[in-house]
Scaffold this motif. Structure first.
Motif, PDB file in Angstrom:
ATOM      1  N   LEU A 124      36.854  38.888  37.159  1.00 28.85           N
ATOM      2  CA  LEU A 124      36.149  40.077  36.398  1.00 28.85           C
ATOM      3  C   LEU A 124      34.599  39.887  36.816  1.00 28.85           C
ATOM      4  O   LEU A 124      34.164  41.130  37.281  1.00 28.85           O
ATOM      5  N   LEU A 125      34.232  38.888  37.437  1.00 31.92           N
ATOM      6  CA  LEU A 125      32.844  38.706  37.954  1.00 31.92           C
ATOM      7  C   LEU A 125      32.736  39.345  39.142  1.00 31.92           C
ATOM      8  O   LEU A 125      31.657  40.174  39.301  1.00 31.92           O
ATOM      9  N   SER A 126      33.738  39.585  39.967  1.00 34.41           N
ATOM     10  CA  SER A 126      33.518  40.235  41.254  1.00 34.41           C
ATOM     11  C   SER A 126      33.741  41.701  41.130  1.00 34.41           C
ATOM     12  O   SER A 126      33.728  42.537  42.076  1.00 34.41           O
ATOM     13  N   ARG A 127      34.052  42.342  40.001  1.00 32.87           N
ATOM     14  CA  ARG A 127      34.246  43.607  39.928  1.00 32.87           C
ATOM     15  C   ARG A 127      33.430  44.021  38.684  1.00 32.87           C
ATOM     16  O   ARG A 127      33.307  45.325  38.529  1.00 32.87           O
ATOM     17  N   SER A 128      32.790  43.299  38.057  1.00 30.46           N
ATOM     18  CA  SER A 128      32.026  43.793  36.734  1.00 30.46           C
ATOM     19  C   SER A 128      30.892  44.449  36.768  1.00 30.46           C
ATOM     20  O   SER A 128      30.349  44.021  37.844  1.00 30.46           O
ATOM     21  N   GLY A 129      30.411  45.460  36.110  1.00 29.27           N
ATOM     22  CA  GLY A 129      29.169  46.158  36.355  1.00 29.27           C
ATOM     23  C   GLY A 129      27.909  45.265  35.623  1.00 29.27           C
ATOM     24  O   GLY A 129      27.024  44.819  36.352  1.00 29.27           O
ATOM     25  N   PRO A 130      28.032  45.023  34.242  1.00 27.55           N
ATOM     26  CA  PRO A 130      27.252  44.010  33.583  1.00 27.55           C
ATOM     27  C   PRO A 130      27.423  42.683  33.957  1.00 27.55           C
ATOM     28  O   PRO A 130      28.408  41.899  33.446  1.00 27.55           O
ATOM     29  N   VAL A 131      26.677  42.068  34.826  1.00 27.93           N
ATOM     30  CA  VAL A 131      26.872  40.917  35.380  1.00 27.93           C
ATOM     31  C   VAL A 131      26.653  39.593  34.493  1.00 27.93           C
ATOM     32  O   VAL A 131      27.489  38.659  34.057  1.00 27.93           O
ATOM     33  N   LEU A 156      38.140  35.156  34.615  1.00 26.38           N
ATOM     34  CA  LEU A 156      36.860  35.442  34.506  1.00 26.38           C
ATOM     35  C   LEU A 156      36.330  35.604  35.729  1.00 26.38           C
ATOM     36  O   LEU A 156      35.329  36.592  36.232  1.00 26.38           O
ATOM     37  N   SER A 162      32.522  39.424  47.509  1.00 26.86           N
ATOM     38  CA  SER A 162      33.614  39.398  46.296  1.00 26.86           C
ATOM     39  C   SER A 162      35.158  39.165  46.675  1.00 26.86           C
ATOM     40  O   SER A 162      35.458  38.491  45.764  1.00 26.86           O
ATOM     41  N   VAL A 164      29.511  38.307  31.871  1.00 28.95           N
ATOM     42  CA  VAL A 164      30.544  37.694  32.414  1.00 28.95           C
ATOM     43  C   VAL A 164      29.980  36.359  32.966  1.00 28.95           C
ATOM     44  O   VAL A 164      30.752  35.411  32.921  1.00 28.95           O
ATOM     45  N   ARG A 185      24.588  43.875  46.215  1.00 28.50           N
ATOM     46  CA  ARG A 185      24.666  45.072  44.952  1.00 28.50           C
ATOM     47  C   ARG A 185      23.086  45.476  44.752  1.00 28.50           C
ATOM     48  O   ARG A 185      22.615  46.109  43.978  1.00 28.50           O
TER      49      ARG A 185
END
Length: 381
Positions: A275-282, A272, A346, A285, A223
């Motif tokens: 969610l971490l593998s897809r989240s914008g605000p890391v 969770l 991810s 999470v 990223r």
């Protein structure tokens, strides 16, 4: 024991911590890195079961010291050459020592605390794992960036030497754990199956955990993060786990509801992770993952003590770790392969979430086995 086992974690996490630079230097893909990570546990398939017997014959402390020496030898061999085959051989030698250390130390903790606060004690003991890996994620990328992979290997070797000195000159065994001449114990088939089930839960839980720290940094580098920033951010999971692991063990002992903590913790950890593998605000999470992920650990590690007697503890923990090590190399290899095939790290985290959701189902089987064992132990009327 905590510091010595943290050296085991520090060495295991060293590959994932510097995976991007290691890939460049060795010309290795994420799939190759997954294999190199997993090979550390590969000797456990053959060694975990006789590890308890070896400890019984030569002494727990002497066997742990031999394990630390093997870890040191493997690390120095990896430092001696950038050849892929040498890296594999060094990783296998180091892993052999780590397996001996892990099997015997778990039994040593059980010798000290069975019948007392076993879940809490196991939680503090296994807490050495996230602490060692967290330090590797924070420290080793910085060392690699400043001084190269040679300095990384020397840092790992230095921690192993500290653990070796502590175990040689500080540790003492409880008197009750001293071997009794002629003492023997046998395991029933029900006990063996229950211990295998407990080892399988520990295996899948750790695969889910390993996906975070082994492929999380690579996911953030994809990223656009720097290797040092990615490693430091993912290390937050491990630092918070250092708090949530003993908290989970304490709650298990306090409430006597260890099974509920395992189920809730694994499901929450899995959700969770996705969610971490897809989240914008890391960062939020990451904090949530670290808060939840450690809760089941102490309760899981206390499961074998529910079915093992002192006479069968060494061989029983050997079976427990055989199940654990049989699946761990396969799990990390699958995670790396999925990341390479799909083109993103991810995917490895998503795989980790899936295996975490299997843990409650195996726990249900374990509890049925324990109930059946208890019924068979009742006197007939």
């Amino acid at each position: 024991m905590f510091i010595a086992r943290a050296a085991f974690a520090f060495q295991f996490g060293s590959v994932g911590a510097v995976a991007p630079q290691l890939s460049q230097n060795l010309g290795a893909s994420l799939a190759d890195i997954g294999i190199l990570i997993g090979f550390y546990f590969a000797p456990g398939v053959l060694l975990a079961l006789p590890g308890g017997t070896i400890g019984r014959r030569y002494g727990d402390k002497a066997t742990v010291l031999a394990g630390l020496l093997a870890m040191l030898a493997g690390e120095l061999l990896m430092d001696a050459s950038t050849s892929w085959s040498v890296q594999i051989i060094g990783r296998l030698i180091a892993g052999t020592g780590g397996i001996l250390l892990s099997v015997l130390m778990t039994k040593m903790v059980a010798d000290w605390f069975t019948g007392r606060e076993i879940a809490t004690a196991m939680a503090f003991f296994v807490n050495s794992w996230p602490v060692g890996i967290a330090i590797s994620l924070m420290l080793l990328p910085w060392i690699a960036a400043m001084s190269g992979l040679h300095a990384v290997n020397l840092a790992v070797a230095g921690w192993i030497l500290i653990g070796l000195g502590l175990m040689a000159f500080v540790y003492r065994a409880p008197e009750a754990a001293l071997p009794v001449e002629g003492e023997r114990g046998s395991l029933s088939s029900e006990t063996v199956y229950a211990v295998i089930a407990a080892g399988s839960i520990w295996c899948l839980y750790n695969i889910g955990f390993a996906m975070i720290f082994s492929f999380g940094p690579s996911m953030l580098v994809e990223r656009g993060w720097s290797m040092a920033a990615a490693g430091s951010t993912i290390s937050i999971v491990l630092w918070l786990a250092a708090l949530s692991v003993p908290l989970g063990g304490f709650l298990a002992d306090l409430t006597k509801r260890g099974e509920a903590i395992i189920v809730a913790g694994c499901i929450g950890f899995a959700l969770l992770t996705v969610l971490l593998s897809r989240s914008g605000p890391v960062l939020p999470v990451v904090i949530a993952v670290g808060t939840v992920c450690g809760l089941p650990a102490g309760a899981i590690m206390s499961l074998p003590a529910r079915v093992l007697e002192p006479k069968t503890r060494a061989i029983g923990m050997g079976i427990f770790y055989t199940a654990f090590y049989a699946g761990s190399p396969v799990g990390t290899a699958i995670g790396g392969k999925l990341a390479t095939s799909i083109g993103s790290a991810s995917a490895a985290l998503d795989f980790g979430a899936v295996v975490l959701l299997v843990c409650p189902a195996i726990l249900w089987l374990f509890l049925r086995m324990v109930a059946g064992q208890n019924r068979s132990a009742l006197p007939s009327t």
